[in-house]
Write a protein that holds these residues in place. Structure first.
Motif, PDB file in Angstrom:
ATOM      1  N   SER A   6       0.857  -1.181   0.000  1.00 19.91           N
ATOM      2  CA  SER A   6       0.000   0.000   0.000  1.00 19.91           C
ATOM      3  C   SER A   6       0.896   1.235   0.000  1.00 19.91           C
ATOM      4  O   SER A   6       2.039   1.190   0.438  1.00 19.91           O
ATOM      5  N   THR A   8      -0.043   3.810   1.675  1.00 19.91           N
ATOM      6  CA  THR A   8      -0.275   4.362   3.008  1.00 19.91           C
ATOM      7  C   THR A   8       0.498   3.516   4.013  1.00 19.91           C
ATOM      8  O   THR A   8       0.348   2.300   4.039  1.00 19.91           O
ATOM      9  N   LYS A  27       5.944   8.477   7.395  1.00 20.92           N
ATOM     10  CA  LYS A  27       4.544   8.224   7.061  1.00 20.92           C
ATOM     11  C   LYS A  27       4.305   8.646   5.615  1.00 20.92           C
ATOM     12  O   LYS A  27       4.976   9.539   5.091  1.00 20.92           O
ATOM     13  N   SER A  28       3.343   7.995   4.983  1.00 16.05           N
ATOM     14  CA  SER A  28       3.096   8.312   3.571  1.00 16.05           C
ATOM     15  C   SER A  28       1.622   8.139   3.222  1.00 16.05           C
ATOM     16  O   SER A  28       0.877   7.403   3.887  1.00 16.05           O
ATOM     17  N   VAL A  29       1.223   8.837   2.155  1.00 12.70           N
ATOM     18  CA  VAL A  29      -0.117   8.717   1.580  1.00 12.70           C
ATOM     19  C   VAL A  29       0.035   8.604   0.062  1.00 12.70           C
ATOM     20  O   VAL A  29       1.137   8.654  -0.470  1.00 12.70           O
ATOM     21  N   ASN A  30      -1.104   8.475  -0.631  1.00 11.24           N
ATOM     22  CA  ASN A  30      -1.075   8.263  -2.078  1.00 11.24           C
ATOM     23  C   ASN A  30      -0.424   9.413  -2.837  1.00 11.24           C
ATOM     24  O   ASN A  30      -0.612  10.582  -2.500  1.00 11.24           O
ATOM     25  N   GLY A  62       4.589   7.521  -3.543  1.00 12.74           N
ATOM     26  CA  GLY A  62       3.858   8.006  -2.375  1.00 12.74           C
ATOM     27  C   GLY A  62       4.409   9.333  -1.878  1.00 12.74           C
ATOM     28  O   GLY A  62       5.600   9.629  -2.027  1.00 12.74           O
ATOM     29  N   ARG A 150       3.349  -1.150   5.196  1.00 13.71           N
ATOM     30  CA  ARG A 150       2.790  -1.042   3.849  1.00 13.71           C
ATOM     31  C   ARG A 150       2.412  -2.416   3.290  1.00 13.71           C
ATOM     32  O   ARG A 150       1.394  -2.567   2.616  1.00 13.71           O
ATOM     33  N   ASN A 294      -4.187   3.187  -4.281  1.00 11.27           N
ATOM     34  CA  ASN A 294      -3.419   3.122  -3.030  1.00 11.27           C
ATOM     35  C   ASN A 294      -2.332   2.066  -3.069  1.00 11.27           C
ATOM     36  O   ASN A 294      -1.734   1.747  -2.046  1.00 11.27           O
TER      37      ASN A 294
END
Length: 296
Positions: A6, A8, A27-30, A62, A150, A294
């Protein structure tokens, strides 16, 4: 077989000794690409390029934020800086205020030392080399924990996507199996309409015209090509999910192609059952399109 990841995720590492404490959080997001931001004490700026290179071994896509805090309990490598010019400015203006407002000029050296920027603690500049190995160790541990997080989320996504693809295979199978009966129903309705119009007349139906009309209708509603392509796309997506690795962009492309075939099928649907099935198919595809966004 590589794991699905992922985009995220969260990873953390904390190293504490008698001399120091270092904390690294990731930390990470899309995001379509890798957007890496590192926030850490200025004294480690010289190490940023090396730490970025280290992280890129673990992260491909990401919007990723890295936060570093560092406490040196020994205070080695520090020195006190006396800003004489700033102190002189304070004294000058204090005396001006004393004269202007007839106040007592009672500023002392101790009081003056407490004013901002008069006395400051400054790093000696050797911290980068002293703590290079420590930072690399903390970054590596945080990155490994980040990847594990992830991968855990990626496995959940993979399982859910495979379930939805299984449902989609069922929808495609239903449309393929039911489509011939739609043409047969149309033929029967056409003959019934002809009989109703001709009644007891001696005029007979032109079989050739009826066959042509049925053939035109069958061609108009035919979704054989769409179903074949959907089967291919579903099989390809399943294979990529099972193979794992960084496949998010490919899955996104396949989802778009699936959506195109589902839209065409729905536009051709001239039967309530096929239309309902095509809508269910399109609904699952939309869910898949959201989820693959994602995946790294």
């Amino acid at each position: 077989m590589a794991a699905i990841r992922s985009m995220t995720g969260f990873g953390r590492s904390e190293i504490i000794t008698d001399d120091y404490r270092v904390l690294v959080e990731i930390k990470s997001v899309n995001h379509r690409y890798l957007d890496l931001s590192i926030k850490m004490p200025r004294k480690f700026n010289a190490l940023e390029a090396k730490l970025r290179t280290l992280l890129k071994k673990y992260i491909e896509r990401g919007k990723t934020d890295v936060f570093v805090s560092f406490d040196d309990f020994t205070e080695k490598g520090k020195r006190l800086i006396y800003n004489k010019e700033i102190a002189a400015e304070y004294v000058k203006y204090i005396r001006e205020m004393s004269e202007s407002f007839e106040l007592r000029d009672d500023v002392s050296a101790v009081a003056l030392a407490r004013f901002p920027d008069v006395l400051m603690s400054e790093d000696m500049g050797d911290d980068e080399e002293r703590y290079k190995d420590i930072l690399e160790k903390a970054f590596t541990e945080a990155a490994e924990n980040f990847v594990k997080d992830r991968e855990r989320e990626g496995e959940h996504l993979k399982a859910d996507l495979l379930d939805k693809l299984g449902d989609m295979e069922g929808y495609v199978r239903d449309i393929v199996e039911f489509s011939p009966s739609v043409v047969d129903d149309y033929r029967e309705r056409l003959y019934a309409k002809i009989r109703e119009i001709l009644g007891n007349s001696d005029i007979t139906a032109d079989e050739g015209r009826v066959v042509t009309e049925v053939a035109v209708y069958a061609d108009k509603i035919c979704t054989d090509e769409e179903m074949v392509r959907l089967k291919t796309h579903i099989a390809s997506m399943k294979a990529k999910l099972i193979a794992g690795g960084s496949c998010g962009r490919e899955l996104d492309f396949l989802a778009q192609e699936m959506n195109r075939e589902a839209n065409t099928t729905l536009s051709k649907a001239n039967n309530l059952k096929i239309a309902d099935t095509a809508i269910a198919l399109k609904t699952d595809i939309e869910k898949i399109r959201e989820q693959v966004q994602n995946i790294e």
